[in-house]
Design a protein around this motif. Structure first.
Motif, mmCIF file in Angstrom:
data_model
loop_
_atom_site.group_PDB
_atom_site.id
_atom_site.type_symbol
_atom_site.label_atom_id
_atom_site.label_comp_id
_atom_site.label_asym_id
_atom_site.label_seq_id
_atom_site.Cartn_x
_atom_site.Cartn_y
_atom_site.Cartn_z
ATOM 1 N N TYR A 70 36.145 50.182 39.809
ATOM 2 C CA TYR A 70 35.919 48.927 40.563
ATOM 3 C C TYR A 70 35.211 49.224 41.884
ATOM 4 O O TYR A 70 34.222 48.572 42.236
ATOM 5 C CB TYR A 70 37.263 48.228 40.809
ATOM 6 N N ASN A 71 35.712 50.211 42.634
ATOM 7 C CA ASN A 71 35.130 50.522 43.950
ATOM 8 C C ASN A 71 33.700 51.038 43.829
ATOM 9 O O ASN A 71 32.848 50.759 44.671
ATOM 10 C CB ASN A 71 35.992 51.548 44.679
ATOM 11 N N ARG A 73 31.509 48.053 43.105
ATOM 12 C CA ARG A 73 31.437 47.207 44.307
ATOM 13 C C ARG A 73 30.480 47.802 45.336
ATOM 14 O O ARG A 73 29.785 47.078 46.044
ATOM 15 C CB ARG A 73 32.837 47.046 44.893
ATOM 16 N N ALA A 86 27.050 46.737 43.907
ATOM 17 C CA ALA A 86 26.913 45.285 43.767
ATOM 18 C C ALA A 86 26.848 44.623 45.133
ATOM 19 O O ALA A 86 26.067 43.680 45.349
ATOM 20 C CB ALA A 86 28.076 44.734 42.956
ATOM 21 N N GLY A 87 27.652 45.092 46.075
ATOM 22 C CA GLY A 87 27.689 44.496 47.413
ATOM 23 C C GLY A 87 26.381 44.642 48.162
ATOM 24 O O GLY A 87 26.111 43.875 49.094
ATOM 25 N N ARG A 92 29.261 35.760 46.198
ATOM 26 C CA ARG A 92 30.650 36.219 46.186
ATOM 27 C C ARG A 92 30.897 37.042 44.928
ATOM 28 O O ARG A 92 30.506 36.658 43.829
ATOM 29 C CB ARG A 92 31.577 35.000 46.226
ATOM 30 N N LEU A 93 31.535 38.188 45.105
ATOM 31 C CA LEU A 93 31.784 39.095 43.982
ATOM 32 C C LEU A 93 33.048 38.661 43.234
ATOM 33 O O LEU A 93 34.140 39.186 43.432
ATOM 34 C CB LEU A 93 31.912 40.539 44.474
ATOM 35 N N GLU A 106 35.362 37.959 39.729
ATOM 36 C CA GLU A 106 35.734 38.857 38.624
ATOM 37 C C GLU A 106 34.639 38.881 37.563
ATOM 38 O O GLU A 106 34.304 39.933 37.016
ATOM 39 C CB GLU A 106 37.061 38.388 38.022
ATOM 40 N N MET A 119 31.681 40.901 38.811
ATOM 41 C CA MET A 119 31.997 42.336 38.797
ATOM 42 C C MET A 119 31.910 42.902 37.389
ATOM 43 O O MET A 119 31.467 44.032 37.184
ATOM 44 C CB MET A 119 33.384 42.572 39.386
ATOM 45 N N THR A 170 29.417 45.869 36.398
ATOM 46 C CA THR A 170 29.943 47.120 35.831
ATOM 47 C C THR A 170 28.988 47.648 34.767
ATOM 48 O O THR A 170 28.642 48.835 34.755
ATOM 49 C CB THR A 170 31.336 46.890 35.212
#
Length: 351
Positions: free
Chosen positions: A187-188, A191, A194-195, A201-202, A204, A207, A211
């Motif tokens: 996830y990190n 992120r 993606a960020g 807004r990220l 679910e 994300m 992924t």
């Protein structure tokens, strides 16, 4: 290079013998002792390699580690061996106890195929949980062989190994993390990228999409870099080949076929036409002789003519391709060897 060859020879031996090795003792003698020997230590010299080295822990007496390697009369590495079929993960704690009481700088846990080298990088005299060097001897890479060579008796320098061990250990762990992220991005990790490219807004759902995008982007990047390297290597190979061809053309350009050599070739053809079509008779000029071949095949030489020097010669071939050199005064003298030339054709036709 010598160590590289020795390691490969040992790996080949292991692949051949392992199915016949049933015990830990056999593993030691067939796989581990040869490895110690190729590091330059004499396993029969008790001042260099001590078997059953005492490693008593507290009140527990009679504890022994399989081998201890001595350097400058001091124990520098203990080695604990297991059967080649055993999982080494089950024996880390045992080696850690031995390491603590023997006060050596290095510990090696091995089953003769997998090798794990440990130190006390994180806490003095407490063996690290993870090895700083780990390899499978049947699948060695060049950089690993370089690290193994540092443990060779002739190269052994504790300070250099210690200074490099920390870098090795953490590089290995980082590579494991990278491989893990490439297979299943966390996830990190997702992120992080993606960020920086997505302004919304990220959620679910977003994300989940990223992924797959991150995983695909990394795999494509790696593939492109590999492809670029391959293309670069291929281009260099093509350039090298072109240079070699140019040099070869330069060599060929030095060869001048004279009218005398062509006249001699016509005489040979006239003789051989009694046996074969002229379309099967070829000539090749070189810097040292003018050759006549059957079917333009180097393995079917008919004769060689040496006409450039003060003296002229013809070299003839028997059925075993042995040559017999005869001096001639003029081109027409070739007719005197008609029988031998025709006999040579018979040898090849019979084959």
């Amino acid at each position: 290079m010598e160590l590289n060859n020795q390691l490969k020879a040992l790996a080949d031996k292991i692949e051949q013998l392992k199915d016949q090795i049933e015990t830990e003792e056999s593993t030691k003698h067939a796989f581990v002792l040869p490895f110690i020997n190729l590091l330059g230590y004499d396993s029969f010299n008790p001042t260099e390699v001590v078997p059953e080295f005492t490693a008593d822990v507290g009140l527990k007496k009679g504890e022994k580690v399989d081998y201890a390697i001595f350097h400058d009369e001091e124990p520098v590495m203990i080695i604990e061996c297991k059967n080649w079929k055993e999982d080494l993960n089950l024996h880390n704690s045992q080696l850690a106890r031995y390491f603590h009481v023997t006060h050596t700088r290095f510990a090696l846990l091995t089953n003769g195929i997998e090798y794990r080298f440990y130190m006390d990088l994180e806490e003095t005299n407490i063996m690290d949980e993870k090895p700083f060097l780990e390899f499978d001897i049947t699948n060695l890479k060049e950089n690993v062989i370089h690290e193994i060579s540092k443990f060779h008796k002739s190269n052994f320098d504790i300070d250099k190994i210690v200074n490099n061990a920390s870098s090795l250990k953490y590089t290995k762990e980082i590579k494991k993390l990278i491989n893990g992220e490439l297979q299943e991005p966390s996830y990190n990790f997702v992120r992080l990228f993606a960020g920086q490219v997505y302004s919304g807004r990220l959620t679910e759902r977003i994300m989940e999409e990223f992924t797959e995008l991150v995983k695909r982007a990394f795999n494509q990047t790696i593939s492109e870099r590999v492809s670029d390297r391959l293309n670069s290597a291929l281009n260099k190979e093509v350039e090298k080949q072109q240079e070699e061809e140019f040099e070869e053309e330069e060599e060929i350009s030095k060869i001048v076929t004279t009218e005398e050599e062509l006249e001699a070739f016509r005489v040979v053809v006239a003789i051989l036409r009694r046996k074969v079509s002229k379309d099967r008779i070829f000539h090749r000029d070189t810097q040292s002789y003018f050759g006549v071949l059957l079917d333009d095949n180097n393995r079917k030489p008919i004769c060689r003519l040496h006409l450039d020097g003060n003296k002229k010669y013809i070299s003839l071939f028997d059925q075993h391709k042995n040559t017999q050199r005869e001096q001639i005064q003029a081109i027409d003298d070739i007719y005197e060897y008609e029988e031998q030339l025709l006999q040579t054709i018979d040898y090849y036709e019979q084959e």
